[in-house]
Design a protein around this motif. Structure first.
Motif, short mmCIF file in Angstrom:
data_model
loop_
_atom_site.label_atom_id
_atom_site.label_comp_id
_atom_site.label_asym_id
_atom_site.label_seq_id
_atom_site.Cartn_x
_atom_site.Cartn_y
_atom_site.Cartn_z
N SER A 203 0.83 -1.20 0.00
CA SER A 203 0.00 0.00 0.00
C SER A 203 0.87 1.26 0.00
O SER A 203 0.64 2.20 -0.77
N LEU A 204 1.89 1.26 0.85
CA LEU A 204 2.75 2.45 0.96
C LEU A 204 3.63 2.62 -0.29
O LEU A 204 3.83 3.75 -0.76
N VAL A 205 4.12 1.51 -0.83
CA VAL A 205 4.94 1.60 -2.06
C VAL A 205 4.10 2.15 -3.21
O VAL A 205 4.53 3.01 -3.99
N LYS A 206 2.85 1.65 -3.29
CA LYS A 206 1.96 2.19 -4.34
C LYS A 206 1.75 3.69 -4.13
O LYS A 206 1.77 4.47 -5.08
N GLY A 207 1.57 4.09 -2.88
CA GLY A 207 1.38 5.51 -2.57
C GLY A 207 2.55 6.35 -3.07
O GLY A 207 2.36 7.39 -3.70
N ALA A 208 3.78 5.88 -2.79
CA ALA A 208 4.97 6.62 -3.22
C ALA A 208 5.02 6.71 -4.75
O ALA A 208 5.28 7.78 -5.32
#
Lengths: 261, 248
Positions: A203-208
């Motif tokens: 989720s966080l990698v996608k956000g970045a």
């Protein structure tokens, strides 16, 4: 024969245009990244970008997430009832929000809110010669306008995704407990037990990645804007379209990388 | 100080500059005149490197532009843009002190603000304008702020792009007088682009007429009325008949 050649020519031209556009955007992104790591830095511009992209996006991200989480809980409950699987609402809401809907919806909201505003602002600056003025004042527009925005989006969008994930799950929890009769403690326990570290990391990698895509598209279209009000309008529209499509394509790619079986 | 030799520039099939030659001596005020779309702004932007010329050479102080340290090169210039080009998001004083708040010319915040207010006074604006945003100013005030920004770092060379466009005759006169005073006071080399003849007479030491991508006539402003050049005569008298086509 002539019709076939014409058809092939059109396909060829489209391919060349597409490859050209990919090349230009890649080059622009590489330049933006190189300016992020090389001095001089503009901390005030960076702070403004953090505020505009991160803090001021919180309300829209929160509202989107809470309604989506609630609607998802209702849908899963209704759909699950067809095969006596109503009990999986907490788990599916959690996985659905954290893995997919949280990052994608936050990304799309950022594309709508941030990409458009970056593109319109920079395009207006270009049309009114403010970009030329920056150059004559010995200031590199890539460093002053682009680098702070891309870095701020890279940092803040994962945070917004994390907030969106939590609020989305909270939306599902509220609907589950208030409307669907779930036990509050059991709902939370099921959510926590079911989520794995890879779900949160993805989720966080996608956000970045979405933050970089949204900001780069805004800056790229703004800097390559045409003249006049029409140029600004086209740049804004093009930036949002490109950011939304690229973002969904990147989501597909990243989902494949993280969760391919 | 500034020399252009055989400079060409085209945008697609539109050949704008076709071998422009120009010489601007140090400390002089050169005004380029010519009809709309004749390439006056393009010439100016080529000198600054905002647009890359296709052919020919441009020298500043004998050194070809595009070589050497670009920041050091640009630090020698100040420019007043046609529309002001003030940064909307910054208050007036930060626009004026932009160069003094960052980069090699950076000064402490208070000092930069004092210099900005001093420059605003120099162009006839009160200190209370300093904290306003550009959008809160009239067109004439925006031009003055642009002028204050152009002179804030005391550059050796100042460019003025259509300094009086869009202003009423009185405000245009005020801006012309300010430009003349400032250029004389600072001993700067100035290049102005305009088609306002009252500006030409107020600002210029020398005049150059650009037409068809080349300089058709150049000389001291005092010789302008007796030049005998049909292009210049038609332009300065605003006649529809003559070698310059009215419909372009």
């Amino acid at each position: 024969m002539n019709a076939l050649m014409l058809f092939l020519a059109v396909i060829g031209r489209l391919m060349l245009d597409t490859l050209g556009a990919i090349g230009r955007v890649s080059q622009f992104t590489a330049r933006a990244v190189s300016h992020i790591v090389r001095p001089p830095f503009y901390p005030r511009e960076f702070a403004n970008a953090l505020m505009n992209i991160g803090w001021l996006s919180l309300p829209v991200v929160g509202l989107t997430a809470v309604f989506t989480g609630g609607a998802l809980a209702l849908q899963i409950y209704a759909g699950g009832a067809r095969f006596n699987a109503e009990a999986v609402v907490p788990q599916i809401v959690a996985i659905g929000i954290v893995r997919e809907l949280g990052p994608v919806l936050v990304g799309l909201m950022i594309a709508a809110r941030v990409t458009s505003s970056i593109a319109a602002e920079i395009a207006t600056m270009k049309v009114t010669e403010q970009i030329d003025a920056l150059v004559t004042l010995s200031t590199n527009p890539m460093k002053y306008l682009v680098a702070p925005r891309v870095l701020a989006a890279f940092i803040t969008v994962p945070m917004l995704v994390a907030v969106g994930d939590v609020i989305g799950i909270a939306g599902g929890y509220l609907v589950g407990v208030q409307n669907l009769g779930f036990n509050a403690a059991a709902y939370l326990q099921n959510t926590v037990d079911f989520l794995e570290p890879i779900d949160i990391i993805s989720s966080l990698v996608k956000g970045a990645a979405f933050g970089v895509i949204a900001s780069v598209m805004g800056c790229y279209y703004g800097m390559s804007s045409g003249r006049g009000a029409q140029g600004v309008g086209r740049a804004t529209k093009g930036s949002v379209e490109a950011a939304a499509v690229l973002l969904l394509a990147a989501n597909f790619l990243l989902t494949g990388i993280f969760f391919s079986v | 100080m500034i020399r252009m030799e055989n400079v060409h520039k085209a945008f697609g099939s539109n050949q704008v500059l076709r071998g422009m030659d120009l010489n601007i001596p140090r400390g002089s005020s050169m005004v380029i005149i010519g009809g709309s779309g004749t390439g006056k702004s393009v010439a100016l932007k080529c000198i600054l490197g905002l647009i890359q010329h296709d052919e020919g050479k441009i020298f500043v102080d004998g050194k070809e532009t595009g070589t050497g340290d670009r920041d050091a090169f640009l630090a020698r210039f100040g420019m007043l843009f046609q529309g002001g080009a003030l940064f909307d998001s910054l208050p007036v004083w930060q626009n004026v002190a932009f160069r003094l708040l960052r980069g090699s010319l950076m000064r402490p915040l208070e000092e930069a603000r004092e210099i900005a207010i001093d420059k605003l006074r120099r162009v006839g604006l009160r200190a209370n304008v300093a904290d306003l945003l550009p959008a809160e100013l009239s067109g004439g005030m925006q031009k003055r702020v642009g002028l204050a920004r152009a002179i804030a770092a005391e550059p050796e060379i100042i460019f003025f792009d259509e300094p009086t466009t869009g202003l009423d005759p009185i405000m245009a006169g005020v801006i012309n007088d300010l430009i003349r005073e400032i250029v004389t006071e600072m001993g700067a080399t100035a290049m102005t682009i305009t088609h306002d003849m009252s500006s030409v007479r107020a600002i210029a030491d020398n005049v150059a007429m650009l037409h068809d991508g080349v300089i058709q006539w150049t000389g001291p402003v005092g010789d302008m009325d007796q030049s005998g050049d049909p292009y210049l005569d038609q332009f300065i008298h605003g006649r529809a008949e003559g070698p310059i086509e009215a419909v372009r």
